[in-house]
Design an enzyme around this catalytic site. Structure first.
Site, PDB file in Angstrom:
ATOM      1  N   GLU A  57       0.846  -1.207   0.000  1.00 47.47           N
ATOM      2  CA  GLU A  57       0.000   0.000   0.000  1.00 47.47           C
ATOM      3  C   GLU A  57       0.878   1.252   0.000  1.00 47.47           C
ATOM      4  OE1 GLU A  57       0.042  -2.573   2.015  1.00 47.47           O
ATOM      5  OE2 GLU A  57      -1.793  -2.807   3.172  1.00 47.47           O
ATOM      6  N   SER A 173      14.998 -41.993 -15.181  1.00 46.95           N
ATOM      7  CA  SER A 173      13.856 -41.078 -15.010  1.00 46.95           C
ATOM      8  C   SER A 173      13.979 -39.808 -15.842  1.00 46.95           C
ATOM      9  CB  SER A 173      13.725 -40.687 -13.534  1.00 46.95           C
ATOM     10  OG  SER A 173      14.850 -39.967 -13.123  1.00 46.95           O
ATOM     11  N   TRP A 175      14.031 -37.996 -19.502  1.00 49.87           N
ATOM     12  CA  TRP A 175      13.046 -37.176 -18.830  1.00 49.87           C
ATOM     13  C   TRP A 175      11.673 -37.745 -19.159  1.00 49.87           C
ATOM     14  CZ3 TRP A 175      14.951 -34.082 -15.354  1.00 49.87           C
ATOM     15  CH2 TRP A 175      16.227 -33.525 -15.538  1.00 49.87           C
ATOM     16  N   THR A 300       9.612 -41.188   0.032  1.00 47.84           N
ATOM     17  CA  THR A 300       9.587 -39.964   0.845  1.00 47.84           C
ATOM     18  C   THR A 300       8.211 -39.311   0.782  1.00 47.84           C
ATOM     19  OG1 THR A 300      11.918 -39.638   0.420  1.00 47.84           O
ATOM     20  CG2 THR A 300      10.675 -37.693   1.087  1.00 47.84           C
TER      21      THR A 300
HETATM   22  N1  LIG Z   1      10.191 -38.312 -12.047  1.00 50.94           N
HETATM   23  C1  LIG Z   1      10.397 -37.618 -10.953  1.00 50.94           C
HETATM   24  O1  LIG Z   1       9.865 -36.513 -10.813  1.00 50.94           O
HETATM   25  C2  LIG Z   1      11.246 -38.172  -9.845  1.00 50.94           C
HETATM   26  C3  LIG Z   1      11.500 -37.369  -8.732  1.00 50.94           C
HETATM   27  C4  LIG Z   1      12.244 -37.882  -7.700  1.00 50.94           C
HETATM   28  C5  LIG Z   1      12.714 -39.185  -7.767  1.00 50.94           C
HETATM   29  N2  LIG Z   1      12.494 -39.935  -8.865  1.00 50.94           N
HETATM   30  C6  LIG Z   1      12.963 -41.317  -8.936  1.00 50.94           C
HETATM   31  O2  LIG Z   1      12.573 -41.967  -7.743  1.00 50.94           O
HETATM   32  C7  LIG Z   1      13.527 -42.956  -7.408  1.00 50.94           C
HETATM   33  C8  LIG Z   1      13.886 -42.793  -5.945  1.00 50.94           C
HETATM   34  O3  LIG Z   1      12.715 -42.883  -5.178  1.00 50.94           O
HETATM   35  P1  LIG Z   1      12.669 -43.691  -3.839  1.00 50.94           P
HETATM   36  O4  LIG Z   1      11.273 -43.721  -3.368  1.00 50.94           O
HETATM   37  O5  LIG Z   1      13.377 -44.979  -4.025  1.00 50.94           O
HETATM   38  O6  LIG Z   1      13.632 -42.844  -2.893  1.00 50.94           O
HETATM   39  P2  LIG Z   1      13.443 -41.494  -2.090  1.00 50.94           P
HETATM   40  O7  LIG Z   1      12.056 -41.276  -1.691  1.00 50.94           O
HETATM   41  O8  LIG Z   1      14.153 -40.413  -2.799  1.00 50.94           O
HETATM   42  O9  LIG Z   1      14.291 -41.832  -0.806  1.00 50.94           O
HETATM   43  C9  LIG Z   1      13.788 -42.810   0.052  1.00 50.94           C
HETATM   44  C10 LIG Z   1      14.649 -42.933   1.269  1.00 50.94           C
HETATM   45  O10 LIG Z   1      14.689 -41.701   1.985  1.00 50.94           O
HETATM   46  C11 LIG Z   1      14.700 -41.971   3.353  1.00 50.94           C
HETATM   47  N3  LIG Z   1      13.498 -41.345   3.948  1.00 50.94           N
HETATM   48  C12 LIG Z   1      12.672 -40.451   3.369  1.00 50.94           C
HETATM   49  N4  LIG Z   1      11.722 -40.071   4.227  1.00 50.94           N
HETATM   50  C13 LIG Z   1      11.950 -40.702   5.375  1.00 50.94           C
HETATM   51  C14 LIG Z   1      11.320 -40.717   6.646  1.00 50.94           C
HETATM   52  N5  LIG Z   1      10.252 -39.963   6.937  1.00 50.94           N
HETATM   53  N6  LIG Z   1      11.823 -41.509   7.609  1.00 50.94           N
HETATM   54  C15 LIG Z   1      12.883 -42.271   7.353  1.00 50.94           C
HETATM   55  N7  LIG Z   1      13.519 -42.294   6.165  1.00 50.94           N
HETATM   56  C16 LIG Z   1      13.067 -41.517   5.203  1.00 50.94           C
HETATM   57  C17 LIG Z   1      14.740 -43.478   3.521  1.00 50.94           C
HETATM   58  O11 LIG Z   1      16.111 -43.821   3.577  1.00 50.94           O
HETATM   59  P3  LIG Z   1      16.635 -45.266   4.070  1.00 50.94           P
HETATM   60  O12 LIG Z   1      16.424 -46.151   2.900  1.00 50.94           O
HETATM   61  O13 LIG Z   1      18.059 -45.072   4.407  1.00 50.94           O
HETATM   62  O14 LIG Z   1      15.799 -45.648   5.233  1.00 50.94           O
HETATM   63  C18 LIG Z   1      14.080 -43.918   2.240  1.00 50.94           C
HETATM   64  O15 LIG Z   1      14.383 -45.227   1.840  1.00 50.94           O
HETATM   65  C19 LIG Z   1      14.699 -42.761  -8.332  1.00 50.94           C
HETATM   66  O16 LIG Z   1      14.669 -43.754  -9.317  1.00 50.94           O
HETATM   67  C20 LIG Z   1      14.453 -41.414  -8.970  1.00 50.94           C
HETATM   68  O17 LIG Z   1      14.933 -41.364 -10.280  1.00 50.94           O
HETATM   69  C21 LIG Z   1      11.760 -39.458  -9.906  1.00 50.94           C
END
Ligand SMILES: NC(=O)c1ccc[n+]([C@@H]2O[C@H](COP(=O)([O-])OP(=O)(O)OC[C@H]3O[C@@H](n4cnc5c(N)ncnc54)[C@H](OP(=O)(O)O)[C@@H]3O)[C@@H](O)[C@H]2O)c1
Length: 388
Positions: A57, A173, A175, A300
């Site tokens: 403002e 991933s 793109w 996550t």
């Molecule tokens: N297309 C897209 O937009 C996109 C975006 C992001 C990722 N990606 C793909 O997704 C894949 C990875 O995904 P993801 O699900 O395997 O891995 P992520 O979600 O990136 O990471 C998972 C890990 O994070 C930790 N974590 C996250 N939150 C937690 C919580 N509240 N408490 C405890 N630990 C937690 C844990 O680690 P610990 O295992 O050590 O317990 C869990 O295993 C990759 O292939 C990537 O290329 C794609």
């Protein structure tokens, strides 16, 4: 030639656009846009540009090149009536001789809610409330959540295939979605205080999580959740932006020690392999981080949904099918369809061949005030047609 009267709804829409120019620069204040106008034209514009700086403002009134007596002020948010970093805007409005004030939305801040309106009215200013109310509320939803609940706003963004996958079975991933979708994502990053990912994504994709496809000097914080200290230290986030890194883990470990030495902010939440996301929220609020965009991966994101913390969803969906089980949202999920997160206030767009859907998961309620004393509606004629 006779000029057309201004339509307050159009003017308020312009104010909202002005407000957005401040997004990312005003925390922990809201973004606000304002204009000074006569009945037929806008004479000056202003927006809140930085925390502690003059409010919208004041910027609009000060930049008006003609005397402001008898003019109108349009502003997205109820003007403040309290002394903060700057003096109360209502005093400035009254002393500048503004005759009518058109307001988008009542201030959700309990310190001010309704008091700004009252002050103006008491000092003889005509006050009209509720112009483009939904739009004006939506641009301050992160501020509203922070100021009422002391919690920040989580937006989940995903770039996924038509069958809900964010990577192939081999982890590829890049793109899935189009260049246009990726550019729009960078705009979203620019207006976020922080981007959050799990350690799986950091190790698999080596993301930068910065703003690069659009012109912006914003560089949000990068939050990595790594409960067990398994993040690889040769990642770009460590090499290029350790000072912007917030590393979240259960207990001190080798990775946290090294990152601490490089200037990263370390949050240790305790626990045994599981991060308490409510505790994390408290830590982020302490750091004035109000607006966090979750960029995956699926594990996550699932944990944030399971904890009921996601406020908004922004999904880019590409017309491609990948199969496999790298899903966009893992976690426990809901037990019944009735419990599903049915999005509200849906917006859709198309980016090249991608579909974009955005919607709110949670509701923010504006303060409930008795506004009968103030004219609400579509125009200053008092017809009270509320059609925004
Ligand atoms: N297309 C897209 O937009 C996109 C975006 C992001 C990722 N990606 C793909 O997704 C894949 C990875 O995904 P993801 O699900 O395997 O891995 P992520 O979600 O990136 O990471 C998972 C890990 O994070 C930790 N974590 C996250 N939150 C937690 C919580 N509240 N408490 C405890 N630990 C937690 C844990 O680690 P610990 O295992 O050590 O317990 C869990 O295993 C990759 O292939 C990537 O290329 C794609």
């Amino acid at each position: 030639m006779e000029k057309n009267l201004l339509n307050p709804l159009d003017v308020m829409q312009e104010c909202a656009q002005l407000a957005l120019l401040g997004k990312g620069y005003t925390k922990t204040n809201p973004v606000v846009g304002a204009v000074v106008a006569n009945q037929t034209e806008i004479l000056s514009r202003g927006w809140h540009q930085s925390f502690g700086g003059p409010h919208a403002e004041v910027n609009a009134i000060d930049s008006c090149l003609v005397p402001t007596e008898g003019l109108d002020l349009y502003v997205t948010l109820e003007p403040c009536s309290h002394q903060g970093k700057t003096p109360p805007c209502v005093e400035k409005i009254v002393s500048s001789g503004i005759k009518r004030v058109f307001i988008g939305v009542v201030d959700p801040n309990p310190v001010n809610a309704g008091k700004g309106l009252e002050y103006l009215k008491k000092h003889g200013v005509e006050v009209y409330v509720g112009y483009m109310e939904d739009l004006c509320a939506s641009i301050i939803e992160d501020f509203a959540k922070y100021i009422t609940d002391k919690k920040h706003y989580y937006t989940f963004k995903t770039a996924q295939s038509l069958d809900g996958k964010i990577a192939t079975s081999t982890g590829d991933s890049k793109w899935i979605t189009s260049k246009a979708s990726r550019e729009y994502t960078h705009y979203m990053r620019a207006v976020s205080d922080a981007i959050l990912v799990g350690v799986g994504t950091v190790n698999a994709d080596d993301p930068e999580l910065n703003v690069r496809h659009i012109k912006s000097d914003r560089d949000p914080f990068k939050i990595v959740l790594d409960p067990n200290g398994r993040m690889l230290l040769d990642r770009k986030l460590v090499k290029n932006s350790a000072d912007k890194l917030i590393y979240v883990t259960c207990n001190d470990n080798d990775v946290s020690d090294k990152l601490n030495g490089l200037g990263a902010d370390i949050i240790t939440l305790g626990g045994d392999g599981q991060l308490d996301l409510n505790k994390l929220s408290d830590e982020l609020v302490k750091r004035d981080i109000l607006n966090v965009m979750i960029e995956g991966g699926g594990k996550t994101t699932g944990k944030f949904f399971d904890a009921g913390l996601v406020d908004k969803v922004n999904m880019f969906i590409a017309p491609i099918l990948l199969g496999g089980d790298t899903v966009s949202i893992a976690g426990k999920g809901v037990a019944s369809v009735a419990e599903g997160y049915r999005l509200k206030e849906i917006q859709t767009k198309q980016f090249e061949s991608d579909l974009y859907i955005s919607g709110k998961v949670t509701d923010f309620k504006q303060p409930i005030l008795d506004l009968t004393e103030y004219v609400r509606g579509c125009c200053a004629c008092g017809c009270s047609r509320d059609d925004d």
